[in-house]
Design an enzyme around this catalytic site. Sequence first.
Site, PDB file in Angstrom:
ATOM      1  N   HIS A 178       0.927  -1.143   0.000  1.00 40.61           N
ATOM      2  CA  HIS A 178       0.000   0.000   0.000  1.00 40.61           C
ATOM      3  C   HIS A 178       0.958   1.182   0.000  1.00 40.61           C
ATOM      4  O   HIS A 178       1.743   1.343   0.958  1.00 40.61           O
ATOM      5  CB  HIS A 178      -0.884  -0.025   1.254  1.00 40.61           C
ATOM      6  CG  HIS A 178      -1.860   1.106   1.376  1.00 40.61           C
ATOM      7  ND1 HIS A 178      -3.216   0.917   1.573  1.00 40.61           N
ATOM      8  CD2 HIS A 178      -1.676   2.458   1.346  1.00 40.61           C
ATOM      9  CE1 HIS A 178      -3.819   2.108   1.664  1.00 40.61           C
ATOM     10  NE2 HIS A 178      -2.896   3.056   1.536  1.00 40.61           N
ATOM     11  N   HIS A 199       3.383   4.108   0.375  1.00 39.43           N
ATOM     12  CA  HIS A 199       3.645   4.884   1.598  1.00 39.43           C
ATOM     13  C   HIS A 199       4.915   5.683   1.417  1.00 39.43           C
ATOM     14  O   HIS A 199       5.820   5.293   0.675  1.00 39.43           O
ATOM     15  CB  HIS A 199       3.737   3.978   2.823  1.00 39.43           C
ATOM     16  CG  HIS A 199       4.651   2.799   2.657  1.00 39.43           C
ATOM     17  ND1 HIS A 199       4.266   1.658   1.991  1.00 39.43           N
ATOM     18  CD2 HIS A 199       5.930   2.584   3.056  1.00 39.43           C
ATOM     19  CE1 HIS A 199       5.260   0.797   1.989  1.00 39.43           C
ATOM     20  NE2 HIS A 199       6.299   1.340   2.614  1.00 39.43           N
ATOM     21  N   HIS A 237       7.943   7.363   3.594  1.00 44.72           N
ATOM     22  CA  HIS A 237       8.642   7.462   4.877  1.00 44.72           C
ATOM     23  C   HIS A 237       9.113   8.903   5.045  1.00 44.72           C
ATOM     24  O   HIS A 237       9.786   9.449   4.159  1.00 44.72           O
ATOM     25  CB  HIS A 237       9.884   6.566   4.880  1.00 44.72           C
ATOM     26  CG  HIS A 237       9.614   5.093   4.684  1.00 44.72           C
ATOM     27  ND1 HIS A 237       9.633   4.192   5.726  1.00 44.72           N
ATOM     28  CD2 HIS A 237       9.350   4.374   3.566  1.00 44.72           C
ATOM     29  CE1 HIS A 237       9.399   2.968   5.253  1.00 44.72           C
ATOM     30  NE2 HIS A 237       9.227   3.049   3.946  1.00 44.72           N
TER      31      HIS A 237
HETATM   32  P1  5GP Z   1       8.673  -0.579   3.181  1.00 42.35           P
HETATM   33  O1  5GP Z   1       9.743  -1.562   3.604  1.00 42.35           O
HETATM   34  O2  5GP Z   1       7.540  -1.283   2.462  1.00 42.35           O
HETATM   35  O3  5GP Z   1       9.186   0.613   2.446  1.00 42.35           O
HETATM   36  O4  5GP Z   1       8.103   0.020   4.534  1.00 42.35           O
HETATM   37  C1  5GP Z   1       7.143  -0.607   5.319  1.00 42.35           C
HETATM   38  C2  5GP Z   1       7.251  -0.008   6.693  1.00 42.35           C
HETATM   39  O5  5GP Z   1       6.102  -0.343   7.415  1.00 42.35           O
HETATM   40  C3  5GP Z   1       8.458  -0.516   7.492  1.00 42.35           C
HETATM   41  O6  5GP Z   1       9.303   0.574   7.824  1.00 42.35           O
HETATM   42  C4  5GP Z   1       7.827  -1.174   8.720  1.00 42.35           C
HETATM   43  O7  5GP Z   1       8.549  -0.933   9.902  1.00 42.35           O
HETATM   44  C5  5GP Z   1       6.457  -0.526   8.756  1.00 42.35           C
HETATM   45  N1  5GP Z   1       5.423  -1.376   9.343  1.00 42.35           N
HETATM   46  C6  5GP Z   1       5.163  -2.678   9.027  1.00 42.35           C
HETATM   47  N2  5GP Z   1       4.119  -3.131   9.738  1.00 42.35           N
HETATM   48  C7  5GP Z   1       3.708  -2.089  10.514  1.00 42.35           C
HETATM   49  C8  5GP Z   1       2.660  -1.942  11.479  1.00 42.35           C
HETATM   50  O8  5GP Z   1       1.880  -2.859  11.763  1.00 42.35           O
HETATM   51  N3  5GP Z   1       2.535  -0.728  12.084  1.00 42.35           N
HETATM   52  C9  5GP Z   1       3.377   0.308  11.796  1.00 42.35           C
HETATM   53  N4  5GP Z   1       3.180   1.459  12.460  1.00 42.35           N
HETATM   54  N5  5GP Z   1       4.369   0.213  10.893  1.00 42.35           N
HETATM   55  C10 5GP Z   1       4.532  -0.981  10.265  1.00 42.35           C
HETATM   56 ZN    ZN Z   2      -4.269  -0.843   1.314  1.00 39.14          ZN
END
Ligand code: 5GP
Ligand code: ZN
Length: 113
Positions: free
Chosen positions: A97, A99, A101
């Site tokens: 989904h 996002h 950072h």
């Molecule tokens: P990606 O690796 O996809 O760029 O970032 C996903 C982010 O979502 C990671 O930094 C991870 O720590 C965060 N994340 C995963 N599951 C959860 C959750 O249940 N709650 C929160 N607040 N962050 C989450």
């Molecule tokens: Zn979603």
Amino acid sequence: MSDCLFCKIIAGEIPSAKVYEDELVYAFKDINPIAPVHILIIPKQHISKLEDVNAENSAVISHIFEVAAILSKQLGLKNGFRIVSNCGEDAGQTVFHIHFHLLAGRKLGWEEQ
Ligand code: 5GP
Ligand code: ZN
């Protein structure tokens, strides 16, 4: 999407530490922060990844950057901040989904994680 972690967070089915919400966008603290400030800014509309941004849904993406600017002022990020959106496997995307950072509060190197 019923099986999407971040859609469940938006719906309140999974708890999160909210820092901002409006009709289009939700922002909350990352559960595993890599910087003193680590916030995830997400559209309420389910878009899987950056690759799926198009003329129909891009307004919410520009709104996310407005929200980032608002949060940077609210949080007093005078030394700067970084926005990152990982798209796909090589970039390390783990939640599909889209996002953004918002990272701040320490010197950030270029090769993070
Ligand atoms: P990606 O690796 O996809 O760029 O970032 C996903 C982010 O979502 C990671 O930094 C991870 O720590 C965060 N994340 C995963 N599951 C959860 C959750 O249940 N709650 C929160 N607040 N962050 C989450
Ligand atoms: Zn979603």
